[in-house]
Design a protein around this motif. Structure first.
Motif, PDB file in Angstrom:
ATOM      1  N   GLY A  51     -45.813  76.422  14.400  1.00  0.00           N
ATOM      2  CA  GLY A  51     -46.801  75.388  14.140  1.00  0.00           C
ATOM      3  C   GLY A  51     -46.497  74.059  14.801  1.00  0.00           C
ATOM      4  O   GLY A  51     -47.413  73.293  15.114  1.00  0.00           O
ATOM      5  N   GLN A  52     -45.206  73.747  15.018  1.00  0.00           N
ATOM      6  CA  GLN A  52     -44.817  72.452  15.554  1.00  0.00           C
ATOM      7  C   GLN A  52     -44.465  72.482  17.037  1.00  0.00           C
ATOM      8  O   GLN A  52     -44.457  71.429  17.697  1.00  0.00           O
ATOM      9  N   ALA A  53     -44.172  73.640  17.567  1.00  0.00           N
ATOM     10  CA  ALA A  53     -43.803  73.745  18.984  1.00  0.00           C
ATOM     11  C   ALA A  53     -45.019  73.468  19.865  1.00  0.00           C
ATOM     12  O   ALA A  53     -46.158  73.704  19.458  1.00  0.00           O
ATOM     13  N   PRO A  54     -44.797  72.955  21.083  1.00  0.00           N
ATOM     14  CA  PRO A  54     -45.926  72.742  22.000  1.00  0.00           C
ATOM     15  C   PRO A  54     -46.700  74.036  22.236  1.00  0.00           C
ATOM     16  O   PRO A  54     -46.136  75.127  22.235  1.00  0.00           O
ATOM     17  N   SER A  55     -47.998  73.894  22.435  1.00  0.00           N
ATOM     18  CA  SER A  55     -48.853  75.054  22.637  1.00  0.00           C
ATOM     19  C   SER A  55     -48.451  75.801  23.904  1.00  0.00           C
ATOM     20  O   SER A  55     -48.419  75.211  24.986  1.00  0.00           O
ATOM     21  N   PRO A  56     -48.142  77.102  23.804  1.00  0.00           N
ATOM     22  CA  PRO A  56     -47.813  77.861  25.014  1.00  0.00           C
ATOM     23  C   PRO A  56     -48.980  77.947  25.987  1.00  0.00           C
ATOM     24  O   PRO A  56     -48.774  77.996  27.199  1.00  0.00           O
ATOM     25  N   GLU A  57     -50.202  77.960  25.463  1.00  0.00           N
ATOM     26  CA  GLU A  57     -51.363  78.005  26.354  1.00  0.00           C
ATOM     27  C   GLU A  57     -51.482  76.729  27.165  1.00  0.00           C
ATOM     28  O   GLU A  57     -51.727  76.761  28.379  1.00  0.00           O
TER      29      GLU A  57
ATOM     30  N   TYR B 278     -46.144  84.019  29.164  1.00  0.00           N
ATOM     31  CA  TYR B 278     -46.424  83.177  28.003  1.00  0.00           C
ATOM     32  C   TYR B 278     -47.047  83.981  26.867  1.00  0.00           C
ATOM     33  O   TYR B 278     -46.767  83.719  25.695  1.00  0.00           O
ATOM     34  N   ALA B 279     -47.893  84.950  27.205  1.00  0.00           N
ATOM     35  CA  ALA B 279     -48.525  85.765  26.166  1.00  0.00           C
ATOM     36  C   ALA B 279     -47.489  86.583  25.410  1.00  0.00           C
ATOM     37  O   ALA B 279     -47.534  86.695  24.180  1.00  0.00           O
ATOM     38  N   ARG B 280     -46.536  87.163  26.122  1.00  0.00           N
ATOM     39  CA  ARG B 280     -45.488  87.943  25.456  1.00  0.00           C
ATOM     40  C   ARG B 280     -44.643  87.041  24.566  1.00  0.00           C
ATOM     41  O   ARG B 280     -44.262  87.423  23.456  1.00  0.00           O
ATOM     42  N   LEU B 281     -44.368  85.852  25.049  1.00  0.00           N
ATOM     43  CA  LEU B 281     -43.570  84.904  24.274  1.00  0.00           C
ATOM     44  C   LEU B 281     -44.260  84.575  22.956  1.00  0.00           C
ATOM     45  O   LEU B 281     -43.626  84.496  21.903  1.00  0.00           O
ATOM     46  N   ALA B 282     -45.571  84.400  22.996  1.00  0.00           N
ATOM     47  CA  ALA B 282     -46.304  83.987  21.803  1.00  0.00           C
ATOM     48  C   ALA B 282     -46.607  85.145  20.863  1.00  0.00           C
ATOM     49  O   ALA B 282     -46.691  84.949  19.649  1.00  0.00           O
TER      50      ALA B 282
END
Length: 222
Positions: A197-203, A111-115
């Motif tokens: 800004g609109q996508a669900p939070s990856p965290e 998830y960190a790499r994605l973000a």
């Protein structure tokens, strides 16, 4: 030959000689230029001439390093994914904690790499948009990225089952690793569709994802 081509492309008449880059210095520069070309023009519209122009080198020098656009794209993908796989493999090799914690760290890495990594976002968008038109790219991504990632997840699940942490009946299930990793890919799709800004939070997705996975694997009961 490469030195001659580099000099022709970069040194203006009467200018002071510039230090020629070594191959270890030149290749990352070419790959960065290629990523920008692919990001702006897509795979179909990108050209070797465009990459060479962005890098400020003769086109022949680019061909000295890679034989064509397909191999250049693969080199960009490898340069992007190799660090994360190397990190994940080091984590697996030296980890002596629970498999549940190891799975947590692998998910966090994904998830960190994605973000955080713009390069991965560019490549992901290209594959989603153009994979059907260029099936050789999709096949390459499956062989060198997807299959490798799924194998890491399968390794953790099998070792967790062997240690009594996870349900043994799930350890060899052929659909388990793709299901476990699908939310990470979906987070990338939503980010492409909706914007950061609109996508669900990856965290938030990561924490919910991990909680569901560990409960399904039996880790919570263990």
């Amino acid at each position: 030959m490469a030195d001659t081509l580099e000099g022709r492309a970069e040194q203006a008449p009467g200018a002071a000689p510039r230090r020629r880059l070594t191959p270890a210095e030149r290749l990352p520069q070419l790959l960065d230029a290629a990523l920008e070309e692919f990001a702006e023009r897509g795979y179909g519209g990108a050209s070797m001439a465009g990459v060479a122009a962005r890098a400020g080198v003769a086109k022949a020098l680019l061909y000295h390093y890679v034989p064509g656009k397909a191999e250049l794209f693969k080199a960009v993908v490898r340069s992007c994914i190799q660090p994360v796989f190397s990190e994940a493999e080091r984590l697996l090799a030296g980890f002596d904690g629970s498999r549940a914690e190891l799975l947590r760290r692998l998910f966090a890495l994904g998830y960190a790499r994605l973000a955080a990594d713009r390069r991965e976002g560019v490549l992901f968008r290209l594959l989603v948009a153009e994979g059907e038109r260029f099936p050789e790219l999709a096949a390459f991504y499956h062989a060198e990225v997807l299959s490798r990632g799924l194998a890491l997840v399968e390794q953790v699940v099998r070792s967790g089952a062997a240690a009594g942490e996870f349900r043994p009946d799930l350890a060899g299930h052929p659909g388990l690793a793709p299901v476990l990793m699908a939310p990470v890919a979906m987070a990338g799709v939503w980010r492409l569709m909706l914007g950061e800004g609109q996508a669900p939070s990856p965290e938030a997705m990561r924490e919910a994802h991990l909680a569901l996975v560990l409960r399904g694997l039996g880790a919570a009961k263990a």
